[in-house]
Scaffold this active site. Sequence first.
Site, PDB file in Angstrom:
ATOM      1  N   SER A   1       0.834  -1.202   0.000  1.00 31.21           N
ATOM      2  CA  SER A   1       0.000   0.000   0.000  1.00 31.21           C
ATOM      3  C   SER A   1       0.865   1.246   0.000  1.00 31.21           C
ATOM      4  CB  SER A   1      -0.885   0.016   1.245  1.00 31.21           C
ATOM      5  OG  SER A   1      -0.095  -0.018   2.399  1.00 31.21           O
TER       6      SER A   1
ATOM      7  N   LYS B   1       5.172  11.865   0.697  1.00 30.32           N
ATOM      8  CA  LYS B   1       5.625  11.365   1.986  1.00 30.32           C
ATOM      9  C   LYS B   1       6.212   9.972   1.879  1.00 30.32           C
ATOM     10  CE  LYS B   1       3.044  13.680   5.503  1.00 30.32           C
ATOM     11  NZ  LYS B   1       2.003  13.490   6.523  1.00 30.32           N
ATOM     12  N   GLU B   2       5.842   9.266   0.837  1.00 30.53           N
ATOM     13  CA  GLU B   2       6.346   7.915   0.641  1.00 30.53           C
ATOM     14  C   GLU B   2       7.072   7.892  -0.702  1.00 30.53           C
ATOM     15  OE1 GLU B   2       2.877   5.689   3.117  1.00 30.53           O
ATOM     16  OE2 GLU B   2       2.497   5.854   1.001  1.00 30.53           O
TER      17      GLU B   2
ATOM     18  N   ASP C   1      -3.149   4.790  -3.359  1.00 34.96           N
ATOM     19  CA  ASP C   1      -4.316   5.547  -2.911  1.00 34.96           C
ATOM     20  C   ASP C   1      -4.271   6.981  -3.384  1.00 34.96           C
ATOM     21  OD1 ASP C   1      -6.337   4.218  -1.823  1.00 34.96           O
ATOM     22  OD2 ASP C   1      -5.827   4.588   0.272  1.00 34.96           O
TER      23      ASP C   1
ATOM     24  N   LYS D   1      -9.592   4.916   4.345  1.00 38.19           N
ATOM     25  CA  LYS D   1      -8.134   4.866   4.477  1.00 38.19           C
ATOM     26  C   LYS D   1      -7.522   3.555   4.002  1.00 38.19           C
ATOM     27  CE  LYS D   1      -9.571   7.452   8.313  1.00 38.19           C
ATOM     28  NZ  LYS D   1     -10.398   7.013   9.417  1.00 38.19           N
ATOM     29  N   LYS D   2      -6.567   3.064   4.786  1.00 37.98           N
ATOM     30  CA  LYS D   2      -5.847   1.881   4.325  1.00 37.98           C
ATOM     31  C   LYS D   2      -6.772   0.667   4.217  1.00 37.98           C
ATOM     32  CE  LYS D   2      -2.255  -1.315   5.466  1.00 37.98           C
ATOM     33  NZ  LYS D   2      -1.351  -1.849   6.470  1.00 37.98           N
TER      34      LYS D   2
ATOM     35  N   ASP E   1      -5.735  -2.313  11.679  1.00 42.94           N
ATOM     36  CA  ASP E   1      -5.035  -3.588  11.822  1.00 42.94           C
ATOM     37  C   ASP E   1      -5.474  -4.359  13.059  1.00 42.94           C
ATOM     38  OD1 ASP E   1      -3.936  -1.517  13.240  1.00 42.94           O
ATOM     39  OD2 ASP E   1      -1.870  -1.869  12.634  1.00 42.94           O
TER      40      ASP E   1
END
Length: 850
Positions: free
Chosen positions: A83, A89-90, A119, A312-313, A552
Amino acid sequence: MVVLSLFLMWRIKNPNNDAIWLWGMSVVCELWFAFSWLLDQLPKLCPINRSTDLMVLKEKFETPTPNNPTGKSDLPGIDIFVSTADPEKEPPLVTANTILSILAADYPVEKLACYVSDDGGALLTFEAMAEAASFANLWVPFCRKHDIEPRNPESYFNLKRDPYKNKLRSDFVKDRRRVKREYDEFKVRINGLPDSIRRRSDAYHAREEIKAMKLQRQNANDEPVEQLKIPKATWMADGTHWPGTWMITGPEHTKGDHAGIIQVMLKPPSDEPLHGTSDDTSRLIDLTGIDIRLPLLVYVSREKRPGYDHNKKAGAMNALVRASAIMSNGPFILNLDCDHYIYNSQAMREGMCFMMDRGGDRLCYVQFPQRFEGIDPSDRYANHNTVFFDVNMRALDGLQGPVYVGTGCLFRRIALYGFDPPRSKEHEPGCCSCCFGRTKRPASVSSTPEENRALRMGDSDDEDMNMSLFPKKFGNSSFLVDSIPVAEYQGRPLADHPAVKNGRPPGALTIPRDLLDASTVAEAISVISCWYEDKTEWGNRVGWIYGSVTEDVVTGYRMHNRGWKSVYCVTKRDAFRGTAPINLTDRLHQVLRWATGSVEIFFSRNNAILASPRMKFLQRIAYLNVGIYPFTSIFLIVYCFLPALSLFSGQFIVQSLDVAFLTYLLVITLTLCMLAVLEIKWSGIELEEWWRNEQFWLIGGTSAHLAAVLQGLLKVVAGIEISFTLTSKSGGDDVDDEFADLYVVKWTSLMIPPIVIMMTNLIAIAVGFSRTIYSEIPQWSRLIGGVFFSFWVLAHLYPFAKGLMGRRGRTPTIVFVWSGLIAITISLLWVAIKPPEGSIGIGGGSFQFP
Ligand SMILES: O=c1ccn([C@@H]2O[C@H](COP(=O)(O)OP(=O)(O)O[C@H]3O[C@H](CO)[C@@H](O)[C@H](O)[C@H]3O)[C@@H](O)[C@H]2O)c(=O)[nH]1
Ligand SMILES: [Mn+2]
């Protein structure tokens, strides 16, 4: 526990009548600490260690049998999900490296499929993945040829150790040099992508504008046309319009509005190995006899539209679960964050050892510990989290299993689908009755294995899986619904396979990948649309669970709640490695998100108090602890002020330093020390790591956890949603100053409570000292208690203070001098205003000086 309860009883029976308020506050806090300590300790009662034997796995699944003369691998398929959400930021280079480590993993190529979820819907990510796919053609066979570890090029080429050690092949030096050069060029290309996309888009945009202007002029003679406004767009290299988000960065970067995109970047490989040949001169390195196939690689960006909650994730993962079910339908799913790469190329095999073992069909997932790179050597903010990963998680392994921590987790697909584990109605013999597992006799002994196998779903025991209800639960994709029983069948352990006892019929278990035609991709696109989940159970009982920023924990909890077990797989060589924020502010925000998620869980139906009877008692306690720990912050903050209050008032939490009190304190301290030693010895962590963890527990506890409790309450009371702040990942490019981020001071209001605590305690120590010195009969014993506990608080906050001082942290003396001066001034003032002779009552005598 005994000493603690005796102590608390003594404390309650012996109030300090001189300062009832101080006594009351401290006793309430102590009761809570005892409770939370218990919650933390109880789940550690049945720790276990596991190990795997990869040779046995090979023997069972990859040795030639009469049925399978070539020894073609019978291992089940794995879909790997990565993901990523924001190329800012990534960094795409990080994600690309992760992808390369996956493509090169040591697992049968035709059984692997890698899905990237973007995303952000960013062209930058898309093109970086395409670059990675093309570089993989060189990188992957190179890794296979020379047994490279780790198979993440960035980490591999930055290894400090001698690369030529243990390398047998004579052409290694030459190959390595060539691949390194190619990798450097690859890096340049990736880092140049933002620029080239911007330039290209500007050019195309200008072209479009000119076209529109011409059109306007043609039409102008007929009737006046209003000013044509060409929306800015990002353009792909082939001159077509990118359907994702507009630009890479900048204000127009509109996340949350773009079409669903699926692109197969590497086609499914052939079923049989494809070896390089000696006459293939187009290749940079000689690949004679090396399998040059690459696993399936798919880029997925789920559709996003304003007005939809994208969850979100969790939402991203669910889209991948569906798309992958249609495209490759691996019975197992490995979930990795974009910054967590495969460090041990055999990691998936280790996980399979558990999944394919006898009884492995009751495992919902195998969680691997999270290990981190790029953390400052002193690990100032306990980023390695070893106490959690090497103590708590391994302890849970002896119960029902470790919690799911969001990355590095190998799932059984049908467990994610919300089915019950097989034989969930039966009595399970043996197994840890010491952990208070439910030992219920079976109502009826099930007769055939097939009957056992019927897919069951639902919290009530009788709601058997009814295929006709599938569309309601999973949405109306028939491809998806049809794939479910296949995934169930393929994920069964070999040992209890009903059809074949000594191995599977070869070929029967791989689904033909040439199914990846236009209609499959079209179907996959439809299941990643934002309306697909409407009126289904996705996010509710199926897939990753929605409604929490720590999706999670909740997702794992739901599975344990159905009676599934999980396993913790600590490999000798780290399975995966990732990055963690080393900057104080980023770290606090990360802890804030986790704690907020916990508060959300506490106030939701996922609170462990409401768990089903299928969850083991101690497991329930562990989950309860997950939901409750942020609340400790309230008491912790009060307790951190107590020593200061006691120094200011000259009172202490007990009337006098009684022998009984001191003895209890001593025994409790000694026992806690012994427990700590036991934990450290058993888990193999260092004393230093343990201490860092204690320190950060206080730092986080007085800042982020408190904010989390407030945020959580706001959500419950006022319905204010909590945002998911992505953790920034460093690109690893700044070699000259690796830990620069550690010293960056970014202000956040989270820092206020610890600062206030620190200041108050410093001042209080000074006040206490000066008062004792200036009084006619100095009562040092009264001072000791307060000063001791003040130091205890300050010692815990030391890393925080260092963090505040940034670079100057290396010469912090000046800061100490200043705070010392200020503290002395204030205490002199205090003494001047209220001379210590005699006791002067303030406010009804509660603040009394000796
Ligand atoms: O809308 C979103 C938000 C996040 N992510 C991804 O989620 C992952 C985790 O985000 P990160 O900011 O790195 O969170 P961490 O604090 O490092 O993550 C831990 O805690 C999270 C829960 O709070 C889990 O989701 C993560 O898997 C776990 O590693 C990253 O890969 C993101 O790309 C998405 O795909 N979509
Ligand atoms: Mn992360």
